[in-house]
Motif scaffolding. Sequence first.
Motif, short mmCIF file in Angstrom:
data_model
loop_
_atom_site.label_atom_id
_atom_site.label_comp_id
_atom_site.label_asym_id
_atom_site.label_seq_id
_atom_site.Cartn_x
_atom_site.Cartn_y
_atom_site.Cartn_z
N PHE A 165 -5.05 -4.41 -10.20
CA PHE A 165 -4.27 -5.31 -9.33
C PHE A 165 -5.19 -5.96 -8.30
O PHE A 165 -5.18 -7.19 -8.12
CB PHE A 165 -3.15 -4.52 -8.63
CG PHE A 165 -2.50 -5.27 -7.50
CD1 PHE A 165 -1.57 -6.25 -7.75
CD2 PHE A 165 -2.83 -4.98 -6.19
CE1 PHE A 165 -0.95 -6.94 -6.70
CE2 PHE A 165 -2.23 -5.66 -5.13
CZ PHE A 165 -1.29 -6.63 -5.39
N ALA A 221 0.84 -1.20 0.00
CA ALA A 221 0.00 0.00 0.00
C ALA A 221 0.87 1.26 0.00
O ALA A 221 0.57 2.23 -0.71
CB ALA A 221 -0.93 0.00 1.20
N LEU A 268 5.34 1.36 -8.32
CA LEU A 268 4.12 0.61 -8.59
C LEU A 268 4.44 -0.85 -8.90
O LEU A 268 3.83 -1.77 -8.33
CB LEU A 268 3.39 1.27 -9.77
CG LEU A 268 1.94 0.89 -10.00
CD1 LEU A 268 1.08 1.25 -8.81
CD2 LEU A 268 1.42 1.59 -11.24
N PHE A 271 2.27 1.78 -3.46
CA PHE A 271 1.25 2.33 -4.36
C PHE A 271 1.03 3.82 -4.09
O PHE A 271 0.94 4.62 -5.03
CB PHE A 271 -0.07 1.56 -4.21
CG PHE A 271 -0.05 0.17 -4.78
CD1 PHE A 271 0.98 -0.29 -5.58
CD2 PHE A 271 -1.08 -0.71 -4.48
CE1 PHE A 271 0.98 -1.58 -6.09
CE2 PHE A 271 -1.10 -2.00 -4.99
CZ PHE A 271 -0.07 -2.44 -5.80
N ILE A 303 -3.83 0.12 -10.15
CA ILE A 303 -3.97 -0.37 -8.77
C ILE A 303 -5.29 -1.10 -8.59
O ILE A 303 -5.35 -2.17 -7.97
CB ILE A 303 -3.81 0.80 -7.77
CG1 ILE A 303 -2.36 1.30 -7.80
CG2 ILE A 303 -4.21 0.37 -6.35
CD1 ILE A 303 -2.14 2.62 -7.10
N SER A 356 3.91 5.82 -5.37
CA SER A 356 3.94 5.93 -6.84
C SER A 356 3.05 7.07 -7.32
O SER A 356 3.39 7.76 -8.28
CB SER A 356 3.53 4.61 -7.50
OG SER A 356 2.15 4.39 -7.41
N GLY A 411 5.39 -2.94 -5.91
CA GLY A 411 4.22 -3.45 -5.19
C GLY A 411 3.65 -4.70 -5.83
O GLY A 411 3.32 -5.68 -5.14
N GLN A 419 -2.56 5.26 -13.10
CA GLN A 419 -2.04 4.52 -11.96
C GLN A 419 -3.17 3.99 -11.08
O GLN A 419 -3.09 2.86 -10.59
CB GLN A 419 -1.09 5.38 -11.12
CG GLN A 419 0.25 5.54 -11.77
CD GLN A 419 1.22 6.27 -10.86
OE1 GLN A 419 0.93 6.64 -9.74
NE2 GLN A 419 2.42 6.47 -11.37
#
Length: 161
Positions: free
Chosen positions: A157, A10, A31, A13, A154, A16, A34, A150
């Motif tokens: 992800f 976290a 990023l 992220f 995330i 980033s 992670g 981004q």
Amino acid sequence: MDIVLWVIIAALFAASIIAVFFPVLPEMLLLWAGFLLYQFTIAGPGAGLPASFWWGMAIMTLLLYGADFFTNAYFVKKYGGSKWSQFASIVGVILGAVLFPPFGIILFPFALVIIVEMIVQRQPLEHAVKAGVGSVVAFLGSAVMKVFLQIVMIVWFFLAI
């Protein structure tokens, strides 16, 4: 141990996204760190992120890098800059990020566009500054686009795990 790893992921992220505005930090490396931390520490063998995720992230990474270059060229042109100024803005982004982070990514393109417009294109100062402002608008537009991409990465992800 998993809780500590998730906190680190976290933090990577978040860092980033912050790095978009402080280019001295490599946003994409944070990023990807992670993603890789999850893949090689938390995910069980054979239970990691699918290949489609990795391909998607590779494409999104290319889009993020392209955002800096292409938005700079686009906005310089939109604000009246020449082809040479568009090229100067791209060179300015690269030089600024390397030589004078984090402010160089704004100042170098701005200055190079003004110099090119005044010396090479023989434009008056007003016109050159207007084209230079296009490079600043480009940075802000690029930053918004990069934060958006981004966040998409995330979210993707978390949907993929």
